[in-house]
Design an enzyme around this catalytic site. Structure first.
Site, mmCIF file in Angstrom:
data_model
loop_
_atom_site.group_PDB
_atom_site.id
_atom_site.type_symbol
_atom_site.label_atom_id
_atom_site.label_comp_id
_atom_site.label_asym_id
_atom_site.label_seq_id
_atom_site.Cartn_x
_atom_site.Cartn_y
_atom_site.Cartn_z
ATOM 1 N N SER A 276 0.771 -1.277 0.038
ATOM 2 C CA SER A 276 -0.224 -0.128 -0.173
ATOM 3 C C SER A 276 0.908 1.303 0.000
ATOM 4 C CB SER A 276 -1.068 0.188 1.367
ATOM 5 O OG SER A 276 -0.221 0.097 2.381
ATOM 6 N N TYR A 277 0.292 2.403 0.047
ATOM 7 C CA TYR A 277 0.880 3.649 -0.208
ATOM 8 C C TYR A 277 1.832 3.784 1.237
ATOM 9 C CZ TYR A 277 1.938 8.639 -1.098
ATOM 10 O OH TYR A 277 2.344 9.788 -1.314
#
Length: 591
Positions: A276-277
């Site tokens: 994920s980010y």
């Protein structure tokens, strides 16, 4: 549909302010600033303008944080140039799960111009303050000549200097440390073939005669009495979900990479769709996220796959929730499974850390039993402790935490007396603190509001690049072996730490200021400013005021003018006391 790559625009002074002269530095406090599309981003801006001509609405999906909001405003401006009648909305989302994305698409909102203004104010202040103090100190110190200052740009940044200040402050704590001798009492008793060491409740005293007198009373009493026996369940909590700051700190500590390297790899893994980010302050998972589905993707791995399957078979626990939620991104976690042979070296190690951290978050705490025996010997109290780990749980998949059983204590009974096998006075000296490690530096920056989770690694890299600090790996004494010892400045590298050269080794990385770094911080401290540029207070106040802009309680103009007045006062005072700054520069140049 189209995309952007970071900010489209940059801010600068008009061409007439490009020339460096000490006499014109102060003019930059009030000089006009120009915001324009960066040259390398012009094709992106033209594409947005062109696409807008054939559209009725613009739907922005940039990150839901301050920087994302400002980038969204830049996209909006470029689009409105192509179609002034465009309806502009943005999606509010914090993760990319299908249900969450669909919900965000159904509930668009206008851009938050308060956040846009906060970032715009920060950009303007960074430009003005960076240019003013960089030009002033470069031109001023250049007049001293010598290799240290000659033909060198000595840059200033409102985050860069406090970061350097932390390193210099710790350096002088080490350099000026004076060890103190202390004494303690240790009691040992052998029972059931086990040597039990009882530690003194007072821990230690710095008065030898006082310790001798207390020790003599213990010996005179001859017998020790068990006054307390406590057995109780003990737990080691599973870790919180992973934030950017923790990733940088733990990457430095466990993976032996600097924070900039860790973030570069994490960004690459994100762009490839594996995690994920990686820029988030959030340490709590949204209750609506299907975490079991993420665990299921990891069951195919040979190393941690069986553990992931155990979680799905009933061992899964909802992760603990921390106190932080930036409302923009979820904690860092794996998004898809990638086979180990598809990643190389450091990329594989960072991905593995993220996966193991996530699986540990979804596990139960480690459980054990602790035993404490307390005795009274003379008039003094001593204690011994033991730990038995019963269920390792999350520790089975997360080897970065350590929690081991200690030697078990033999049987004792409250009220019983015994004659200790041995009692001694021990002595030692207090130890100097170690030089600042990268995890410690990141913690100080985080606690003092210096930079954001997304920029801390950049500020650290900058002070290395500017040759204000050098790095080294820890040696046997825990404080490291200097990468460059030159000069009479102790461990301050004399131009030897250029580029932040790192001594190879497996120890954790430490920071030591170079001669130049010490000269800058000591120079400003010698001026006697109410708030030195090397301290975090001015920048922390800026961060507090930016949050007020976001909250609607302060305007962009008020914030900019208040901050400029604070720094104008610092600049004028520095001009008046410039000989003190030069004097420190001269002194350190000849160390």
């Amino acid at each position: 549909m189209t995309s952007v790559l970071g900010h489209l625009t940059g801010t600068d002074f008009p061409v007439e302010y490009k020339y460096w002269q000490i006499s014109t530095c102060q003019h930059l406090f009030d000089a006009p600033v120009i915001t324009s599309v960066d040259k390398d981003k012009e094709p992106i801006a033209r594409n947005i303008t062109q696409q807008a001509r054939f559209s009725k609405a613009l739907f922005i999906w940039t990150d839901c944080d301050r920087e994302g909001e400002h980038i969204g405003s830049e996209v909006r401006k470029a689009a409105l140039e192509g179609n002034p009648r465009l309806d502009v909305k943005r999606a509010v989302f914090s993760n990319t799960e299908r249900g969450h994305v669909l919900q965000a698409a159904q509930r668009p909102v206008p851009l938050d111009d308060k956040q846009v203004n906060a970032v715009a104010a920060r950009i303007e202040l960074d430009l003005r303050l960076g240019a003013i103090f960089t030009r002033f100190q470069s031109l001023t110190l250049r007049t001293l000549g010598g290799d240290l200052f000659n033909d060198r740009i000595i840059s200033y940044g409102s985050c860069q200097f406090p970061t350097l200040g932390f390193v210099v402050d710790r350096y002088f704590r080490v350099k000026n440390f004076v060890p103190e001798q202390f004494w303690s009492i240790k009691v040992m008793h052998r029972r059931e073939d086990i040597d039990v060491t009882f530690l003194w409740r007072r821990h230690r005293l710095f008065d030898r005669m006082a310790v001798v007198l207390l020790f003599e009373r213990c010996i005179a009493a001859r017998l020790a009495k068990v006054t307390k026996l406590q057995k109780k369940p003990s737990s080691k909590w599973r870790p919180l979900p992973l934030t950017t700051v923790e990733l940088q700190k733990l990457g430095s500590r466990f993976l032996r990479m600097d924070s900039q390297r860790v973030m570069k790899i994490a960004e690459s893994l994100y762009n490839k769709g594996w995690i994920s980010y990686p820029r988030t302050e959030t340490d709590q998972f949204d209750r609506g996220m299907d975490l079991r589905a993420i665990v299921e993707k990891q069951t195919q791995d040979n190393a941690w796959g069986p553990y992931a399957q155990e979680l799905l078979n009933g061992a899964f626990r909802q992760p603990r929730g921390g106190r932080n939620n930036d409302q923009a991104h979820p904690p860092i976690h794996p998004v898809n499974y990638v086979a180990p042979d598809s990643l190389e070296g450091d990329d594989r190690r960072v991905y593995e850390f993220v996966v193991r951290r996530f699986l540990a978050c979804c596990s139960d705490d480690a459980k054990g039993e602790s035993t404490t025996v307390e005795i009274e010997y003379g008039v003094e109290t001593f204690f011994a402790s033991g730990l038995l780990v019963l269920q390792r749980n999350y520790l089975l998949v997360y080897p970065y935490d350590k929690w081991e059983s200690s030697q078990q204590l033999p049987r004792f009974t409250v009220g019983e007396t015994f004659e200790p096998t041995e009692a001694n006075i021990t002595d030692g000296e207090t130890s100097a603190p170690g030089y600042l490690t990268e995890p410690e530096l990141i913690s100080l920056m985080d606690a003092n509001g210096i930079g954001t989770d997304a920029t801390m690694a950049e500020h650290i890299a900058k002070i290395k690049e500017r040759e204000y600090v050098m790095t080294q790996r820890s040696g046997g004494n825990g404080r490291g072996e200097a990468a460059d010892r030159g000069g009479r400045g102790g461990r301050v590298g004399r131009r030897g730490g250029r580029g932040g050269a790192t001594r190879s080794g497996s120890g954790i990385q430490h920071f030591i200021p170079t001669t130049l770094g010490v000269a800058l911080i000591e120079g400003y401290d010698s001026i006697g400013l109410e708030t030195s540029l090397g301290k975090p207070f001015l920048r922390r106040e800026m961060e507090i005021k930016m949050k007020k802009i976001c909250g609607g309680t302060k305007s962009r103009n008020d914030f900019v003018q208040e901050t400029l007045e604070q720094y104008r006062h610092v600049f004028i005072r520095t001009q008046q006391q410039v000989e003190l700054l030069k004097a420190v520069g001269r002194l350190i140049e000849f160390w």
